[in-house]
Structures are given as C-alpha cells and as structure tokens.
Enzyme design. Structure first.
Site, PDB file in Angstrom:
ATOM      1  N   GLN A   1      10.240   0.528   5.219  1.00  0.00           N
ATOM      2  CA  GLN A   1       8.964   0.150   5.836  1.00  0.00           C
ATOM      3  C   GLN A   1       7.928  -0.071   4.736  1.00  0.00           C
ATOM      4  OE1 GLN A   1       6.293   3.226   7.423  1.00  0.00           O
ATOM      5  NE2 GLN A   1       6.283   2.136   9.372  1.00  0.00           N
TER       6      GLN A   1
ATOM      7  N   MET B   1      -2.346  12.951  13.754  1.00  0.00           N
ATOM      8  CA  MET B   1      -1.027  13.522  13.491  1.00  0.00           C
ATOM      9  C   MET B   1      -1.208  14.697  12.553  1.00  0.00           C
ATOM     10  SD  MET B   1       2.058  10.973  13.369  1.00  0.00           S
ATOM     11  CE  MET B   1       2.480  10.025  14.805  1.00  0.00           C
TER      12      MET B   1
ATOM     13  N   HIS C   1       1.063  14.426   6.079  1.00  0.00           N
ATOM     14  CA  HIS C   1       0.634  13.236   6.806  1.00  0.00           C
ATOM     15  C   HIS C   1      -0.307  13.605   7.951  1.00  0.00           C
ATOM     16  CE1 HIS C   1       0.681   9.322   8.673  1.00  0.00           C
ATOM     17  NE2 HIS C   1       1.101   9.852   9.802  1.00  0.00           N
TER      18      HIS C   1
ATOM     19  N   HIS D   1       0.838  -1.184   0.000  1.00  0.00           N
ATOM     20  CA  HIS D   1       0.000   0.000   0.000  1.00  0.00           C
ATOM     21  C   HIS D   1       0.880   1.245   0.000  1.00  0.00           C
ATOM     22  CE1 HIS D   1      -2.485   3.163   1.934  1.00  0.00           C
ATOM     23  NE2 HIS D   1      -3.324   2.731   1.036  1.00  0.00           N
ATOM     24  N   HIS D   2       1.908   1.246   0.814  1.00  0.00           N
ATOM     25  CA  HIS D   2       2.911   2.303   0.720  1.00  0.00           C
ATOM     26  C   HIS D   2       4.258   1.796   1.197  1.00  0.00           C
ATOM     27  CE1 HIS D   2       2.205   3.700   5.070  1.00  0.00           C
ATOM     28  NE2 HIS D   2       3.488   3.419   5.000  1.00  0.00           N
TER      29      HIS D   2
ATOM     30  N   HIS E   1      -3.866  11.423  10.121  1.00  0.00           N
ATOM     31  CA  HIS E   1      -4.696  10.231  10.096  1.00  0.00           C
ATOM     32  C   HIS E   1      -6.049  10.641   9.487  1.00  0.00           C
ATOM     33  CE1 HIS E   1      -1.972   8.555  13.524  1.00  0.00           C
ATOM     34  NE2 HIS E   1      -1.364   8.626  12.370  1.00  0.00           N
TER      35      HIS E   1
ATOM     36  N   HIS F   1       3.850  -1.080   4.085  1.00  0.00           N
ATOM     37  CA  HIS F   1       2.522  -1.279   4.657  1.00  0.00           C
ATOM     38  C   HIS F   1       1.789  -2.285   3.769  1.00  0.00           C
ATOM     39  CE1 HIS F   1      -1.694   0.679   5.481  1.00  0.00           C
ATOM     40  NE2 HIS F   1      -1.619  -0.553   5.916  1.00  0.00           N
TER      41      HIS F   1
END
Ligand code: NAG
Ligand code: NAG
Ligand code: NAG
Length: 339
Positions: free
Chosen positions: A147, A291, A216, A71-72, A218, A149
């Site tokens: 990282q 955030m 960024h 997804h990312h 949420h 996702h």
C-alpha cells in the site's frame, strides 16, 4: 595471546561468511505497476500471490521510493487480498467519494497483518540477524499487498513505480517473526483528554522476543505507549516496550526494552487522545473517526509465532486499565502519557 585473538577473528569471519553463503538470499522487486496518482490523498494497493507450494522467509526490506512521491508505504500479509485487480484504491480512511479510476477495497479481505512500514524521512528497519517472516505454504500469509499513500497527485503522463525490494530465502530461519496488534474501540468525549487502553495476559506456551513497535492514531493521538506487565506479589512491574508521538512518521522503531515475554506476562497499551472538538469522536474507519493501535513485532526461536494476533478492548468509557480483570497496580499513569 595475539595468535588466539587472530584465530578467534578468523573463526568469526569464516562462520559469518559461511552463514552468508549458506543463506541464499534473492530479491523480489515489489513495485507499483506504473500507476498514475491522479488525485491528492490517494492510497493505492498492489498484490503478489505467494506460491502455496513453498515456504519463503522475508529477511529484509529495501525501500525503493522517494519521499516526495510516497508519503508512506505499508506491506500487508493477507490470507486473501482485498481485490483481484492489479491495482486498487485502498485508503484506510474510506471516504464516500467514488473513484473513477480504481476500484475501492481494503488491503486484505481476510487475515490482515502488517509486516513492514516505511515513512518518509525515517530510516528503514532491518530484521535482526537470523529472523525471517514466513510466507507461503505453512503460513497464513498467502499474499503480500503493498500500500502506498500518495499525498499529492501527479501531472498527466507521469507514472510511478515506487515500492520495496524484498530480500527472501527458502532456507528455513531459526527465528520466525510475528506481529501482535493492540488496540481499542470506544469514544473520546467532546473536549476531553482520554486514555484508550487495552491489556491481554499471554496464554500461549511461547517466549516472544520483541524488537520493534509501531504506533497509529489519526489526528487526536498525542502519545501511544506499550508495556509488558509482570504481576508479582511485591507489585506489578511495568516495563516499557515503546512510546511514540503518533504524529511522527508511523513506522517500526526499535523497542525500548527487548525483554522476553512469556506465558503469564501481560501486554498493555495506552493511547492518550486530546479531543479539542465540541463533539465526541469514535473509533472507526473514516478520517472523521479515530484509531488507537500499538503494533509489536517480535521473533520466536524454533517455532511459529503466537496464534494470538490481536489484543483489543472496548475502550472508553467501558474499559480502563484501572478496572481491568488483571487488577493492575502501580500503573505508570504519568509516564505512559508523556514523551
Ligand atoms: C477473487 O477471485 C477468486 C476466484 O475467482 C474469488 O473466489 C474471490 O472471491 C475474488 N476476490 C475478490 C475480493 O473479489
Ligand atoms: C489538549 O488540547 C488543548 C487545546 O488545544 C490544549 O490546551 C491542551 O494543552 C492539550 N492537552 C494535551 C495534554 O496535549
Ligand atoms: C524511486 C526509486 O528509487 N526508483 C528506483 C527503483 O528501482 C529501479 C530499478 O529497479 C530504479 O530504476 C528506480 O529509479
């Protein structure tokens, strides 16, 4: 005249191929080591240690991922990685759930900064010509952590090695890339449309050239905008650096105005949050929290990036642009909150 044009063309071609030739670019395949995403909404991290005896410059990123698996992807630069495992679970939104397969830790233990972001359906960002991220010996970045996702779990026996091909060189680049992160703390009251704002006056004797930004939040974020403010006798000039709906893929996009930023200029960011819940939502690390982040990627000519990596405020109800020590005027209230 024709001859002249040809000659110029020839010169340009030659100097281009020279710079390409003299710049020995290698590729490092930074991929997940055959992981099994065994559950939905899993974030996995894998590290590489950079040789501390050499300087390397990352000059490009080529995603090697398919959008129906990853997804990312985010690439963090760290002084120390979050874990010594070869793979660990590293969701930004920590849940209390214990993972029975991977240990849980943040991407970095110390010195965290984001150097690359890729999200599904979005084009990848190329660093401008002559710009590189310094890693290794003379950099605080001693490790890179990838990282990914994974939104959906994989069937049994199906493994993944998505990742990114890093283009790097040992040839010193004359323009070093850096990232500054603007963000806030604070609380968004119940059923409230709130502005989470921050601003910092640049104090270092450096000129930074912004070229990309990333937002960024949420779920409550509606618009995130970033500005450079020039405070003049005749009034403050607010130059938009970038503005985005944070619900769109959260990757780096080109800045709106690539205006050089100097000592005395102010960096400012606002997140417009719409809390439709009947309870307040605070800034925090879980998926119940919020955030407010605006990342600015820039380069500096012939020198190191800013020592300042962060610009954070306490956020609402303690901090607003309208009460900031800079004494702002001409705040673009409407523009900063609408797309
Ligand atoms: C990783 O190992 C090093 C050396 O043994 C240790 O100093 C460090 O604390 C470990 N890091 C983590 C996150 O456990
Ligand atoms: C905030 O959310 C409410 C409820 O969904 C909606 O009516 C309102 O238009 C939203 N405001 C903005 C600025 O998005
Ligand atoms: C998802 C994807 O594109 N995977 C590719 C990554 O790169 C290797 C070669 O290094 C390919 O074999 C994969 O198919």
């Amino acid at each position: 005249m024709k001859m002249y044009k040809l000659f110029v063309h020839f010169l340009v071609t030659i100097s281009c191929s020279f710079s390409v030739l003299s710049l020995e670019v290698d590729t490092y395949d930074f991929l997940m080591p055959n992981v099994w995403p065994h559950k939905d909404e899993l974030y996995l991290c894998t590290p590489i240690r950079i040789s501390p005896k050499h300087n390397y410059y990352i000059v490009g990123f080529e995603p090697n991922a398919t959008m129906h698996t990853a997804h990312h992807m985010l690439l963090y630069g760290c002084s120390e990685p979050g874990s010594n495992d070869s793979v660990w679970s590293c969701g930004e939104m920590q849940s209390n759930e214990i993972d029975n397969r991977y240990n849980t830790a943040s991407p970095c233990r110390t010195g965290s900064q984001i150097v690359y972001a890729w999200a599904r359906d979005a084009p990848s960002l190329q660093l401008p010509e002559g710009v590189g991220f310094l890693i290794g010996q003379d950099s605080a970045i001693k490790y890179l952590v990838l990282q990914i996702h994974y939104m959906h779990h994989f069937p049994e026996n199906k493994l993944d090695n998505s990742g990114v091909f890093l283009k790097y060189t040992k040839t010193p680049m004359r323009r070093e890339a850096g990232v500054i992160l603007l963000g806030t703390g604070g609380v968004v009251g119940a059923r409230r449309l709130e502005h989470m704002e921050t601003a910092c006056t640049m104090r270092e004797e450096k000129t930074i050239h912004p070229f990309a930004f990333r937002t960024h939040t949420h779920a409550l974020g509606k618009v995130v905008s970033g500005y450079v403010v020039r405070q003049k006798e005749s009034g403050d000039e607010w130059h938009l650096l970038g503005k985005k709906d944070p619900q769109l893929p959260q990757m780096f996009y080109p800045v709106t105005h690539p205006t050089p930023i100097q000592r005395g200029d102010v960096l400012a960011a606002r997140c417009t949050m719409n809390n439709t819940h009947s309870y307040p939502v605070s800034i925090g690390a879980t998926n119940k929290d919020e955030m407010c982040n605006f990342y600015l990627m820039y380069w500096v000519e012939g020198g190191s990036p800013l020592q300042q990596k962060y610009c954070f405020s306490a956020g609402p109800p303690y901090y607003y642009w309208s009460r900031a020590p800079e004494g702002f005027n001409r705040i673009p209230d409407l523009e900063a909150s609408t797309l």
